[in-house]
Design an enzyme around this catalytic site. Structure first.
Site, mmCIF file in Angstrom:
data_model
loop_
_atom_site.group_PDB
_atom_site.id
_atom_site.type_symbol
_atom_site.label_atom_id
_atom_site.label_comp_id
_atom_site.label_asym_id
_atom_site.label_seq_id
_atom_site.Cartn_x
_atom_site.Cartn_y
_atom_site.Cartn_z
ATOM 1 C CG HIS A 108 -1.881 1.160 1.245
ATOM 2 N ND1 HIS A 108 -1.514 2.424 1.674
ATOM 3 C CD2 HIS A 108 -3.183 1.249 0.893
ATOM 4 C CE1 HIS A 108 -2.544 3.241 1.581
ATOM 5 N NE2 HIS A 108 -3.575 2.559 1.109
ATOM 6 C CG HIS B 100 -5.373 -0.414 -2.404
ATOM 7 N ND1 HIS B 100 -5.291 0.732 -3.166
ATOM 8 C CD2 HIS B 100 -5.569 0.004 -1.129
ATOM 9 C CE1 HIS B 100 -5.428 1.794 -2.392
ATOM 10 N NE2 HIS B 100 -5.606 1.379 -1.154
ATOM 11 C CD GLU C 130 -2.673 5.547 -1.131
ATOM 12 O OE1 GLU C 130 -2.500 6.041 0.009
ATOM 13 O OE2 GLU C 130 -3.782 5.175 -1.541
#
Length: 334
Positions: free
Chosen positions: A211, A274, A242
């Site tokens: 992530h 995601h 991210e």
């Protein structure tokens, strides 16, 4: 004896008395840390834990619970394979504790509640446990890194400390160097290309997609990338959605290695939004435009039994150790 000699003698006695107790305090603190390290078999050795039996101090009428905290997901299939699976494993491993769960994502909690699937936030779950008379709580998150989600969870727990006799918060998957070494070995074995398993050189490259975060803890992903390559797994790479390493960083490594075939693997506890949209969607599409053959593996880390076991060990460790804050350490050492 002259008065000045008496004063010196008296002051000297007081000095050595004070110095003696300071030395003894430091020795006792060091011994406690050594004892903690000795007792911590296959556990953390960062030096910020000391031996302390969580259940030993309980009195008649006290009640202990384990609160499993997850980011959460609205994807039922991966929820069953990951979150529900580790909750069940925790219940089996710790029959002495009442096991409950909570989700940190308010968006997912609201979405599931609208679907009739009742989920609570950590604060709601803790208030509920207090209302039921629970006095001691272990809080274990299934976060991957010690990032903003862990910071938020610790703040929630801190606000609830006055309502319980004791609350301990466990560490995420990647907290110690030992944790990272275990994860590297597990994933390298699980996702080793078929030809590599047969002892041949494989041209397939594995990209673990995390992530990521905007805080310095994003460096944890680079640590895993480094450790994979240091262990000889040069066809493994890390990228984050991210954070850092970025998609471009990962792509540069693939190009440098002249990769032709790539398998994308979620480096996340669940294979949810995601994984389905960013990994199997955007990332797969972008890599295919670069001329690569891409396969997306929709398996969250929470589906891997060995990964689940690391979280279980973190809970087991927390039952016999407590974390020592930096101010407490300074107070004991000074």
């Amino acid at each position: 004896m002259p008065k000045w000699k008496k004063d010196i003698t008296s002051n000297k006695s007081e000095y050595w008395k004070t110095d003696f107790f300071d030395i003894m305090k430091k020795i006792l603190f060091i011994l406690s840390l050594l004892l903690s390290s000795f007792l911590a078999v296959n556990a953390h050795e960062e030096g910020n834990f000391v031996a302390s039996d969580f259940l030993a101090g309980m009195k008649p009428g006290d009640k202990a619970a384990l609160l499993m905290v997850h980011f959460g997901t609205s994807y039922e299939d991966t929820r069953t394979l990951t979150i529900d699976a580790i909750n069940a494993k925790a219940k089996e491993a710790f029959p002495q504790l009442e096991v409950r769960e909570a989700y940190t994502s308010r968006i997912i909690v609201r979405k599931l509640n609208r679907q009739g699937i009742g989920k609570k936030t950590p604060l709601e779950a803790l208030f509920g446990l207090r209302a039921e008379g629970y006095t001691h709580v272990i809080v274990q998150s299934t976060n991957i890194i010690d990032g903003v989600e862990m910071e938020s969870l610790r703040r929630d727990v801190e606000s609830m400390l006055p309502f319980f006799k004791e609350i301990r918060v466990g560490t995420p998957l990647l907290y110690s160097v030992e944790d990272a070494e275990k994860v590297v070995e597990i994933l390298a074995t699980r996702h080793a290309p078929v030809s590599a398993k047969k002892g041949k050189t494989s041209k397939e490259h594995i990209v673990l997609v995390g992530h990521g975060t905007y805080t310095p803890s994003t460096a944890t992903y680079s640590q895993i990338d480094y450790m994979l390559k240091a262990a000889g797994h040069t066809n493994f790479h890390i990228g984050t959605i991210e954070g850092y390493p970025t998609f471009d960083t990962m792509l540069a490594q693939l190009k440098a290695a002249k990769a032709k075939s790539v398998k994308l693997v979620p480096f996340m506890f669940v294979a949810g939004d995601h994984a389905n949209n960013d990994i199997a969607g955007d990332w797969k599409e972008a890599l295919e435009k670069e001329g690569l053959t891409v396969d997306a593996c929709m398996e969250g880390l929470g589906q891997v039994p060995e990964i689940q076991d690391i979280f279980i060990e973190h809970i087991r460790f927390l039952l016999t150790h407590r974390m020592v804050g930096i101010m407490e350490k300074k107070a004991l050492i000074n």
